[in-house]
Design an enzyme around this catalytic site. Structure first.
Site, PDB file in Angstrom:
ATOM      1  N   ASP A 110       0.858  -1.189   0.000  1.00  0.00           N
ATOM      2  CA  ASP A 110       0.000   0.000   0.000  1.00  0.00           C
ATOM      3  C   ASP A 110       0.896   1.242   0.000  1.00  0.00           C
ATOM      4  O   ASP A 110       1.821   1.338   0.799  1.00  0.00           O
ATOM      5  CB  ASP A 110      -0.888  -0.037   1.250  1.00  0.00           C
ATOM      6  CG  ASP A 110      -1.843   1.135   1.323  1.00  0.00           C
ATOM      7  OD1 ASP A 110      -2.952   1.014   0.798  1.00  0.00           O
ATOM      8  OD2 ASP A 110      -1.475   2.171   1.914  1.00  0.00           O
ATOM      9  N   ASN A 152      -2.018  12.733  -4.224  1.00  0.00           N
ATOM     10  CA  ASN A 152      -3.054  13.094  -5.205  1.00  0.00           C
ATOM     11  C   ASN A 152      -3.548  14.520  -4.999  1.00  0.00           C
ATOM     12  O   ASN A 152      -3.724  15.280  -5.956  1.00  0.00           O
ATOM     13  CB  ASN A 152      -4.248  12.129  -5.086  1.00  0.00           C
ATOM     14  CG  ASN A 152      -4.189  11.032  -6.130  1.00  0.00           C
ATOM     15  OD1 ASN A 152      -3.521  11.161  -7.150  1.00  0.00           O
ATOM     16  ND2 ASN A 152      -4.886   9.947  -5.893  1.00  0.00           N
ATOM     17  N   HIS A 178      -4.406  14.352  -9.633  1.00  0.00           N
ATOM     18  CA  HIS A 178      -4.639  12.941  -9.982  1.00  0.00           C
ATOM     19  C   HIS A 178      -3.813  12.439 -11.174  1.00  0.00           C
ATOM     20  O   HIS A 178      -3.352  11.287 -11.141  1.00  0.00           O
ATOM     21  CB  HIS A 178      -6.133  12.693 -10.218  1.00  0.00           C
ATOM     22  CG  HIS A 178      -6.915  12.675  -8.938  1.00  0.00           C
ATOM     23  ND1 HIS A 178      -7.094  11.524  -8.196  1.00  0.00           N
ATOM     24  CD2 HIS A 178      -7.523  13.665  -8.246  1.00  0.00           C
ATOM     25  CE1 HIS A 178      -7.795  11.805  -7.117  1.00  0.00           C
ATOM     26  NE2 HIS A 178      -8.068  13.097  -7.114  1.00  0.00           N
ATOM     27  N   ASP A 182      -1.613   9.129 -10.916  1.00  0.00           N
ATOM     28  CA  ASP A 182      -1.726   7.976 -11.831  1.00  0.00           C
ATOM     29  C   ASP A 182      -0.357   7.593 -12.402  1.00  0.00           C
ATOM     30  O   ASP A 182       0.000   6.417 -12.464  1.00  0.00           O
ATOM     31  CB  ASP A 182      -2.682   8.293 -12.992  1.00  0.00           C
ATOM     32  CG  ASP A 182      -4.152   8.204 -12.579  1.00  0.00           C
ATOM     33  OD1 ASP A 182      -4.421   7.755 -11.443  1.00  0.00           O
ATOM     34  OD2 ASP A 182      -5.018   8.585 -13.385  1.00  0.00           O
ATOM     35  N   ASP A 220      -4.355   2.358  -4.730  1.00  0.00           N
ATOM     36  CA  ASP A 220      -2.904   2.358  -4.483  1.00  0.00           C
ATOM     37  C   ASP A 220      -2.477   1.064  -3.802  1.00  0.00           C
ATOM     38  O   ASP A 220      -1.488   1.033  -3.077  1.00  0.00           O
ATOM     39  CB  ASP A 220      -2.518   3.571  -3.631  1.00  0.00           C
ATOM     40  CG  ASP A 220      -3.184   3.555  -2.262  1.00  0.00           C
ATOM     41  OD1 ASP A 220      -4.277   2.961  -2.140  1.00  0.00           O
ATOM     42  OD2 ASP A 220      -2.622   4.120  -1.312  1.00  0.00           O
TER      43      ASP A 220
END
Length: 197
Positions: free
Chosen positions: A82, A90, A95, A99, A125
């Protein structure tokens, strides 16, 4: 696949008798669009759109196959990964950068994997790594340390230098569970212990 799209035709043949002669009538229908849609559905079911990694169902299927055919002695590890503070990344960078970070991270995580190992992105994630086979705990520990060291190097994305750490929890088969779900849950619990400490 890249490159020009190929036309896909569905062709049927029907024999007919006409004026004492045997003829074959062929009809072709263009099903390119339908085929592309089916391919897209297949890919979205088995591969993550962003990273291209196998999906959750692929890694679960692989683990279940290993569990079903185990005749004693086979061992594998399931690691739950994680990204730390991903929401903050983010929010701060946006975003699109988040990504791109996931894509770059998946590349680093996938380095040096054997053909029998599998890395999957199961959600936002979160990643799951199946290491198979394993000889002993020390081998797994060494590999996880290796991943953590590799992730310490900054990621350079859109002129930004981003440091992104990852918390990793591991469960071992058969010690920590004899089903995929139990192994995944135990790796998840271990990961949260790491994160909280």
């Amino acid at each position: 696949h890249d490159g020009p799209a190929r036309q896909v035709l569905l062709t049927t043949h029907r024999p007919v008798r006409l004026a004492g002669r045997e003829l074959l009538i062929s009809a072709s229908t263009d099903i390119t669009e339908q085929k592309n849609f089916e391919d897209q559905l297949f890919r979205s079911a088995y591969f993550d759109e962003l990273t291209g990694l196998p999906s959750r169902r692929v890694i679960e299927h692989r683990a279940n196959n290993l569990l079903a055919r185990d005749h004693g002695g086979e061992r594998f590890a399931l690691a739950f990964l994680d990204v730390d503070n991903f929401k903050h990344i983010n929010d701060y960078y946006g975003h699109p950068v988040g990504d791109k970070l996931l894509v770059e991270m998946s590349k680093r995580l996938g380095l040096d994997l054997r053909d029998s190992d599998i890395l999957s992105r199961i959600s936002g994630d979160e990643f799951v790594l199946l290491l198979n086979p394993i000889q002993n705990d020390a081998e797994v520990e060494e590999y996880i340390d290796f991943i953590l060291q590799r992730l310490k190097a900054p990621f350079f994305i859109d002129q930004s230098e981003i440091f992104a750490s990852t918390s990793i929890g591991v469960s071992l088969y058969p010690e920590h569970g004899r089903s995929y779900e139990v192994l995944r849950q135990n790796a998840d619990i271990a990961m949260y212990r790491v994160k909280n400490s």
